[in-house]
Design a protein around this motif. Structure first.
Motif, PDB file in Angstrom:
ATOM      1  N   ASP A 268       5.775  -2.993   6.755  1.00 44.55           N
ATOM      2  CA  ASP A 268       6.521  -2.214   7.742  1.00 44.55           C
ATOM      3  C   ASP A 268       7.936  -2.764   7.913  1.00 44.55           C
ATOM      4  O   ASP A 268       8.916  -2.015   7.947  1.00 44.55           O
ATOM      5  N   LEU A 269       8.040  -4.063   8.043  1.00 46.00           N
ATOM      6  CA  LEU A 269       9.349  -4.694   8.238  1.00 46.00           C
ATOM      7  C   LEU A 269      10.197  -4.580   6.978  1.00 46.00           C
ATOM      8  O   LEU A 269      11.415  -4.377   7.046  1.00 46.00           O
ATOM      9  N   ASP A 270       9.574  -4.689   5.811  1.00 49.03           N
ATOM     10  CA  ASP A 270      10.320  -4.544   4.561  1.00 49.03           C
ATOM     11  C   ASP A 270      10.907  -3.147   4.421  1.00 49.03           C
ATOM     12  O   ASP A 270      12.058  -2.990   3.990  1.00 49.03           O
ATOM     13  N   ALA A 299       8.508   3.013  -2.678  1.00 42.50           N
ATOM     14  CA  ALA A 299       7.357   2.469  -3.393  1.00 42.50           C
ATOM     15  C   ALA A 299       6.326   1.869  -2.441  1.00 42.50           C
ATOM     16  O   ALA A 299       5.149   1.746  -2.799  1.00 42.50           O
ATOM     17  N   LEU A 300       6.748   1.518  -1.226  1.00 42.11           N
ATOM     18  CA  LEU A 300       5.828   0.929  -0.258  1.00 42.11           C
ATOM     19  C   LEU A 300       5.084   1.970   0.565  1.00 42.11           C
ATOM     20  O   LEU A 300       4.112   1.635   1.259  1.00 42.11           O
ATOM     21  N   PRO A 305      -0.280   6.222   4.086  1.00 41.77           N
ATOM     22  CA  PRO A 305       0.071   7.566   4.544  1.00 41.77           C
ATOM     23  C   PRO A 305       0.364   7.659   6.032  1.00 41.77           C
ATOM     24  O   PRO A 305       1.036   8.606   6.467  1.00 41.77           O
ATOM     25  N   SER A 306      -0.095   6.703   6.813  1.00 35.34           N
ATOM     26  CA  SER A 306       0.186   6.759   8.247  1.00 35.34           C
ATOM     27  C   SER A 306       1.573   6.235   8.591  1.00 35.34           C
ATOM     28  O   SER A 306       2.039   6.401   9.715  1.00 35.34           O
ATOM     29  N   LEU A 344      10.628   9.475  -2.168  1.00 32.19           N
ATOM     30  CA  LEU A 344       9.838   9.385  -0.945  1.00 32.19           C
ATOM     31  C   LEU A 344       8.713  10.422  -0.971  1.00 32.19           C
ATOM     32  O   LEU A 344       8.854  11.483  -1.590  1.00 32.19           O
ATOM     33  N   PRO A 345       7.593  10.134  -0.315  1.00 36.29           N
ATOM     34  CA  PRO A 345       6.572  11.165  -0.165  1.00 36.29           C
ATOM     35  C   PRO A 345       7.181  12.438   0.428  1.00 36.29           C
ATOM     36  O   PRO A 345       8.123  12.371   1.223  1.00 36.29           O
TER      37      PRO A 345
END
Length: 400
Positions: A268-270, A299-300, A305-306, A344-345
């Motif tokens: 999350d922080l990255d 890529a993260l 998905p949430s 991005l998704p």
């Protein structure tokens, strides 16, 4: 033992061919001094009437100041020479030779530094001094709206502080090193970034000086830049600064700057740090660096998905084409960035591209109102790039 006396102030005024404006600058500064304060004017080889004007003011007693003159070498050289004359226990106020200090500005900046020895500098707001109908009039500036985040991160996005609105401990200049003489433009911005990275600043409410907007040349000697070419000149020198930022700032430093937003450690922080750095780099036309960060963030996300892009991350992206950025000027190089956004998704791609495009309608209206056809065309091209990225099929391989 008696308390130590408050530090005295040295006002530094670097000048180059400002015969038309420097008298008003000096008249705005000198009445604000206390006993023990002083003013140092460094003339970077003026070829107009500036030397005679300063000499007459000093000789008549109108301006009690020190006057140094050097061969034309640039503002950075002039400021470094002046700082070499200032003791480490003093405060330094650098005032540009075409701006006008507001009454009481120095006292408002120095009081917090006298009350608290820890902050390295104070800073504050300014307004514009513009020519209208033959008269100079003040107009508010809309650019001081920095968000609730580390000051240094806000300054990486745009330089909304200027040296006439800063009072800095001399020891802080000594700690971060001299002005960069390789920068014939943006040397002030480079120094402000170094100071805000190393020391805490205290904000002083309200405007402190009038920033004069005029069509005269900026810069010294062979580096002089006409008003209409300023944006490209700033972009060229900002690129040197931000290549250094990208190379020298550990990624953990960006993680630390976005941590107050409440992200947990880890992915999350990255994501947050990469989106923030991408927004900074894109604003400064460092499109390759911005693209790499967006692709790394993308890529993260697929495996989580949430994880949605947060309002703060979308705001980071919305600043890409905001006021005072270089993105539109260098739009030909922006395709890798939009290609990375397509990684991005789908749902987050839509939100990200909306954010990136958020400032474009206003910029188009402004360009049309001011009859700036070239700028209007750039805005439309940026919108087209965003549209194509929105419709693109998600690339199978990450951007390289």
């Amino acid at each position: 033992m008696a308390d130590a006396p408050p530090p005295a102030v040295t006002v530094i005024v670097p000048t180059f061919n400002r015969e038309a404006y420097i008298a008003e600058t000096l008249d705005s500064v000198l009445p604000q001094l206390r006993p023990g304060d002083d003013v140092l004017v460094v003339d970077d080889g003026s070829t107009d009437g500036t030397p005679a004007l300063i000499g007459s003011g000093v000789g008549s007693g109108r301006w009690p100041l020190r006057y140094l003159r050097q061969e034309n070498a640039g503002k950075s050289v002039a400021l470094n020479r002046a700082l070499a004359e200032v003791a480490d226990d003093r405060l330094v106020w650098i005032v540009d030779d075409d701006d006008v200090a507001m009454a009481g500005a120095l006292e408002r900046m120095r009081r917090p530094l006298e009350e608290d020895a820890e902050p390295g500098f104070t800073f504050g707001h300014y307004d514009y001094l513009v020519r209208e109908g033959g008269d100079w009039v003040t107009r508010p500036t809309p650019v001081f709206d920095h968000p609730d985040e580390p000051l240094h991160l806000s300054l990486l996005r745009r330089c909304f502080i200027h040296q006439p609105g800063m009072l800095v401990r001399r020891r802080c200049y000594a700690a971060v090193g001299p002005f960069d003489t390789a920068l014939r433009r943006s040397q002030d911005y480079d120094m402000i970034l170094r100071l805000s990275r190393a020391f805490r600043g205290l904000e002083v409410p309200g405007p402190l000086f009038h920033q004069r907007q005029h069509e005269g040349q900026r810069g010294a000697g062979e580096a002089a830049v006409a008003a209409e070419d300023r944006a490209r000149a700033w972009m060229r020198y900002d690129a040197l600064i931000f290549e250094r930022v990208h190379a020298d700032y550990p990624f953990d430093e960006f993680r630390a700057m976005v941590r107050p937003r409440g992200h947990a450690e880890g992915a999350d922080l990255d994501v947050a740090a990469r989106i923030a750095r991408a927004g900074v780099m894109a604003r400064k036309a460092q499109w390759g660096h911005a693209a790499n960060d967006v692709a790394s963030a993308a890529a993260l996300l697929p495996d989580r998905p949430s994880r949605r892009l947060t309002p703060a991350e979308l705001w980071d992206l919305s600043e890409v084409f905001g006021w005072a950025g270089h993105g539109l000027i260098s739009l030909d190089d922006a395709r890798p960035f939009f290609h990375a956004l397509a990684r991005l998704p789908r749902r987050e791609r839509v939100r990200a591209l909306r954010a990136v495009s958020a400032r474009l309608p206003q910029r188009l209206r402004t360009a049309l109102r001011r009859k700036r056809r070239d700028e209007a065309m750039l805005v439309l091209r940026a919108a087209a790039l965003a549209g194509r990225s929105l419709l693109a099929r998600r690339p199978r391989a990450p951007y390289e």
